[in-house]
Scaffold this motif. Sequence first.
Motif, PDB file in Angstrom:
ATOM      1  N   ARG A   1       8.642 -27.109  33.349  1.00  0.00           N
ATOM      2  CA  ARG A   1       9.132 -27.256  31.976  1.00  0.00           C
ATOM      3  C   ARG A   1       9.236 -25.921  31.256  1.00  0.00           C
ATOM      4  O   ARG A   1       9.032 -25.837  30.054  1.00  0.00           O
ATOM      5  CB  ARG A   1       8.221 -28.218  31.213  1.00  0.00           C
ATOM      6  CG  ARG A   1       8.215 -29.601  31.842  1.00  0.00           C
ATOM      7  CD  ARG A   1       7.172 -30.514  31.237  1.00  0.00           C
ATOM      8  NE  ARG A   1       7.128 -31.779  31.964  1.00  0.00           N
ATOM      9  CZ  ARG A   1       6.333 -32.788  31.669  1.00  0.00           C
ATOM     10  NH1 ARG A   1       5.491 -32.669  30.651  1.00  0.00           N
ATOM     11  NH2 ARG A   1       6.348 -33.890  32.383  1.00  0.00           N
ATOM     12  N   ASP A   2       9.570 -24.881  31.986  1.00  0.00           N
ATOM     13  CA  ASP A   2       9.817 -23.592  31.354  1.00  0.00           C
ATOM     14  C   ASP A   2      11.278 -23.514  30.922  1.00  0.00           C
ATOM     15  O   ASP A   2      12.121 -24.305  31.372  1.00  0.00           O
ATOM     16  CB  ASP A   2       9.486 -22.457  32.330  1.00  0.00           C
ATOM     17  CG  ASP A   2      10.308 -22.553  33.602  1.00  0.00           C
ATOM     18  OD1 ASP A   2      11.389 -21.924  33.667  1.00  0.00           O
ATOM     19  OD2 ASP A   2       9.894 -23.288  34.525  1.00  0.00           O
TER      20      ASP A   2
ATOM     21  N   THR B   1      10.057 -17.463  18.564  1.00  0.00           N
ATOM     22  CA  THR B   1       9.482 -16.804  17.391  1.00  0.00           C
ATOM     23  C   THR B   1       9.344 -17.809  16.256  1.00  0.00           C
ATOM     24  O   THR B   1      10.318 -18.465  15.877  1.00  0.00           O
ATOM     25  CB  THR B   1      10.378 -15.638  16.921  1.00  0.00           C
ATOM     26  OG1 THR B   1      10.571 -14.718  17.993  1.00  0.00           O
ATOM     27  CG2 THR B   1       9.730 -14.917  15.736  1.00  0.00           C
ATOM     28  N   ASP B   2       8.135 -17.936  15.708  1.00  0.00           N
ATOM     29  CA  ASP B   2       7.881 -18.812  14.560  1.00  0.00           C
ATOM     30  C   ASP B   2       8.428 -20.217  14.784  1.00  0.00           C
ATOM     31  O   ASP B   2       8.991 -20.839  13.868  1.00  0.00           O
ATOM     32  CB  ASP B   2       8.488 -18.216  13.283  1.00  0.00           C
ATOM     33  CG  ASP B   2       7.774 -16.951  12.842  1.00  0.00           C
ATOM     34  OD1 ASP B   2       6.573 -16.833  13.131  1.00  0.00           O
ATOM     35  OD2 ASP B   2       8.417 -16.089  12.220  1.00  0.00           O
ATOM     36  N   GLY B   3       8.253 -20.736  15.986  1.00  0.00           N
ATOM     37  CA  GLY B   3       8.673 -22.096  16.267  1.00  0.00           C
ATOM     38  C   GLY B   3      10.138 -22.263  16.606  1.00  0.00           C
ATOM     39  O   GLY B   3      10.588 -23.366  16.913  1.00  0.00           O
ATOM     40  N   VAL B   4      10.915 -21.188  16.544  1.00  0.00           N
ATOM     41  CA  VAL B   4      12.342 -21.252  16.861  1.00  0.00           C
ATOM     42  C   VAL B   4      12.591 -20.610  18.225  1.00  0.00           C
ATOM     43  O   VAL B   4      12.179 -19.478  18.473  1.00  0.00           O
ATOM     44  CB  VAL B   4      13.202 -20.536  15.799  1.00  0.00           C
ATOM     45  CG1 VAL B   4      14.686 -20.603  16.181  1.00  0.00           C
ATOM     46  CG2 VAL B   4      12.984 -21.166  14.440  1.00  0.00           C
TER      47      VAL B   4
ATOM     48  N   GLU C   1       6.013 -27.431  23.942  1.00  0.00           N
ATOM     49  CA  GLU C   1       4.982 -27.112  22.965  1.00  0.00           C
ATOM     50  C   GLU C   1       5.364 -25.859  22.178  1.00  0.00           C
ATOM     51  O   GLU C   1       5.765 -24.845  22.744  1.00  0.00           O
ATOM     52  CB  GLU C   1       3.646 -26.891  23.669  1.00  0.00           C
ATOM     53  CG  GLU C   1       2.495 -26.643  22.708  1.00  0.00           C
ATOM     54  CD  GLU C   1       1.168 -26.503  23.417  1.00  0.00           C
ATOM     55  OE1 GLU C   1       0.163 -26.251  22.723  1.00  0.00           O
ATOM     56  OE2 GLU C   1       1.134 -26.641  24.662  1.00  0.00           O
ATOM     57  N   GLY C   2       5.256 -25.941  20.847  1.00  0.00           N
ATOM     58  CA  GLY C   2       5.522 -24.786  19.993  1.00  0.00           C
ATOM     59  C   GLY C   2       6.966 -24.609  19.599  1.00  0.00           C
ATOM     60  O   GLY C   2       7.292 -23.681  18.849  1.00  0.00           O
ATOM     61  N   VAL C   3       7.879 -25.485  20.056  1.00  0.00           N
ATOM     62  CA  VAL C   3       9.301 -25.354  19.732  1.00  0.00           C
ATOM     63  C   VAL C   3       9.680 -26.407  18.698  1.00  0.00           C
ATOM     64  O   VAL C   3       9.625 -27.606  18.964  1.00  0.00           O
ATOM     65  CB  VAL C   3      10.187 -25.495  20.988  1.00  0.00           C
ATOM     66  CG1 VAL C   3      11.666 -25.372  20.611  1.00  0.00           C
ATOM     67  CG2 VAL C   3       9.821 -24.442  22.024  1.00  0.00           C
TER      68      VAL C   3
END
Length: 302
Positions: free
Chosen positions: A58-59, A92-95, A127-129
């Motif tokens: 899942r990369d 970066t910052d969720g984007v 995760e994180g996106v």
Amino acid sequence: MKQWKRLMALGLAGALALLSACDAETTEAEDSFQIYYIRADNQELDSALEGVAWEGDRDVDTLFAMLCAEPLEEVLDTGIPAGTSLQSWELTDGVLYLDVSGEYGTLTGVELTMTSYCIVLTMCQMEGVSGVSITADGEALMEETVLTPRQVMLNGGEGDTSTLVVTLYFPLSDGSGIGAEGRTLNISENRSEAESILDALCDGAESRELSGFLPDSAEGITLWIKEQICYVNLTEEWQLYLEEDWDTLAEKLLCIVNSLAQLDEVESVQFLMDGAAIDAWSEIGGDFPITPDMTSVAEAES
């Protein structure tokens, strides 16, 4: 090796529910990760995207490769043009910023929209996106520079509504500070509470003591919330509009911040342009992201 498991077709409500579940309980959602494709037999956005379960890596590179691959189901199609490659990516910052090769730039209209949302729905399960920005050879192809899963629902049709009681903040007409007025907003399931607050600010103030300070529409503005920071990605039109009177810029930004920060999940607001902080705004002083400040707020009469 590809590891596929067919799922029944998902409408957008199901797709977004799945994404929410992935955010809330990643462990339980491990077996529900999906690659999204376009249904060739349906061109309505709210039912044209279908997820196929993916049990492999899942990369970013692997997921993009799978998005480019033709799915096994004949009725499904990858909208990504043949030969398109992922040139670079950065989170970066969720984007998630994706720059792809020029072949992607041949897409236009509905094809571009649906293909881009397949990428967004797929990548935002990571995760994180929280949002995705797609460029082709460094060039943005859509007005919205950052796309989020909620925008898929936004373009998918009408839904049920609820109400939200809020306080909206506007500059006082006499220029003496900031005023507040209560409002009850109708929240469509196609718009988040934060987006609805911004829409209401664009509609202007009801009180004569308060003055409007934003363009008439929030079209093209993208909002997402990550770790209690509300990111507001502006269009060039909005930036120029806010900068028209530099002396009142800080006050205008604070009206937006105070209005959005009453939501439980928002503690501060970060303004962006094309997904990056607006360096010139640092000249107005203060810290970014901006936290609410009620010290100069006065109640306005209707």
